[in-house]
Design an enzyme around this catalytic site. Sequence first.
Site, mmCIF file in Angstrom:
data_model
loop_
_atom_site.group_PDB
_atom_site.id
_atom_site.type_symbol
_atom_site.label_atom_id
_atom_site.label_comp_id
_atom_site.label_asym_id
_atom_site.label_seq_id
_atom_site.Cartn_x
_atom_site.Cartn_y
_atom_site.Cartn_z
ATOM 1 N N LYS A 69 0.884 -1.240 -0.091
ATOM 2 C CA LYS A 69 0.025 -0.112 -0.020
ATOM 3 C C LYS A 69 0.944 1.221 0.050
ATOM 4 O O LYS A 69 0.739 2.408 -0.732
ATOM 5 C CB LYS A 69 -1.098 0.051 1.112
ATOM 6 C CG LYS A 69 -1.950 -1.007 0.980
ATOM 7 C CD LYS A 69 -2.960 -1.328 2.291
ATOM 8 C CE LYS A 69 -3.916 -2.475 2.176
ATOM 9 N NZ LYS A 69 -4.364 -2.861 3.489
ATOM 10 N N GLN A 95 -4.733 -1.995 9.878
ATOM 11 C CA GLN A 95 -4.514 -3.158 8.915
ATOM 12 C C GLN A 95 -5.071 -4.496 9.918
ATOM 13 O O GLN A 95 -4.726 -4.569 11.102
ATOM 14 C CB GLN A 95 -2.884 -3.411 8.566
ATOM 15 C CG GLN A 95 -2.599 -4.759 7.776
ATOM 16 C CD GLN A 95 -3.244 -4.683 6.503
ATOM 17 O OE1 GLN A 95 -3.168 -3.777 5.820
ATOM 18 N NE2 GLN A 95 -3.751 -5.651 6.004
ATOM 19 N N ASP A 118 -11.102 2.782 4.627
ATOM 20 C CA ASP A 118 -11.248 1.273 4.415
ATOM 21 C C ASP A 118 -12.803 1.121 4.165
ATOM 22 O O ASP A 118 -13.144 0.077 3.773
ATOM 23 C CB ASP A 118 -10.634 0.647 5.310
ATOM 24 C CG ASP A 118 -9.449 -0.445 5.211
ATOM 25 O OD1 ASP A 118 -9.147 -0.630 3.959
ATOM 26 O OD2 ASP A 118 -8.851 -0.606 6.049
#
Length: 295
Positions: free
Chosen positions: A54, A98, A121
């Site tokens: 990422k 994460q 997200d």
Amino acid sequence: MSNNIIDGKAIAAEIKKEIAAKVALMIDAEIEAPHLAAIIVGEDAASQTYVVSKEKACHDVGITSTIYRMPEKTTEKELLEMIEFLNQDPDIDGFIVQLPLPKHINADKIIEKINPDKDVDGFHPRNIGMMQLGLPTYLPATPFGIIELLKRSNVEVAGKHCVVLGRSNIVGTPISILLSRKSEYGNATVTLCHSLTQNLEEITKQADILIAAIGQPEFVKASMVKKGAVVIDVGIHRIDDSASEKGYHLVGDVDFEEVASVAGKITPVPGGVGPMTIVSLLQNTLLASKKRTRQ
Ligand code: NDP
């Protein structure tokens, strides 16, 4: 590459160029580049790889990125404090935590703490609710990526029977909502299957579009797929492989070798949904920065 393969890597590269051009325009106009932060707790090898990918993708398009690495023994309270810090930091447009988190941390509590405006997200309950209602919001990255992949591969979804295998909150459930919505790129008839679904093969064989997100290596076999169906493989599994330099190779939830011979179109692993998930996160970060700059 065989002509029925949906090349997620190439489509993701195309989208990255579009994002890079938009970021360059911001910089030309002396507007700060978008800034994405990621928090990673612990040493999980796959998570470390994802976070680094990422970061690299951000770098490729001119998005600033910062990784906050926290040790495995981080307490829930410490993580909540870190989230509050990022919620308040005006320099951060969006951030992700994460997953998976260490077992002693309640992931739901953590996600709820994220400022929904910075939740790139798209996992916060407010953003999930807005998605469900068809209101503008951050779409969860993997379903967002799947939609883009289908669109840019000219796959018609309206009126088609789409079978989704897996009902997780991050993939199966949101993609089934997006495809069934009365919206520009929706209107499919969706069947959502899970571990208690009976006669699975009968159902999957009816699919015009089959999306596999169950976390079972090479589970979907050719006998489960209608000839000509579009097959989207979300799964990612590392299989030990002493012949490979890395010591492993990747497979999906679909037995690619078998299914490619019956599918009309199919995504490979790697190089299918994975790169699209990452660019969708970049798209959401760009959107977050537009909120800041009111462009
Ligand atoms: P989860 O493990 O959270 O959920 C799996 C789902 O599959 C559950 O709903 C489960 O049913 C269902 N399931 C499991 N076994 C079967 C079976 N035999 N038949 C039918 N349904 C079954 O998975 P995720 O959605 O998080 O991830 C799925 C896969 O996708 C994983 O391999 C993951 O690594 C990968 N992934 C890839 C991403 C990418 O960017 N390419 C992003 C995210 C995930 P039940 O609800 O009944 O338990």
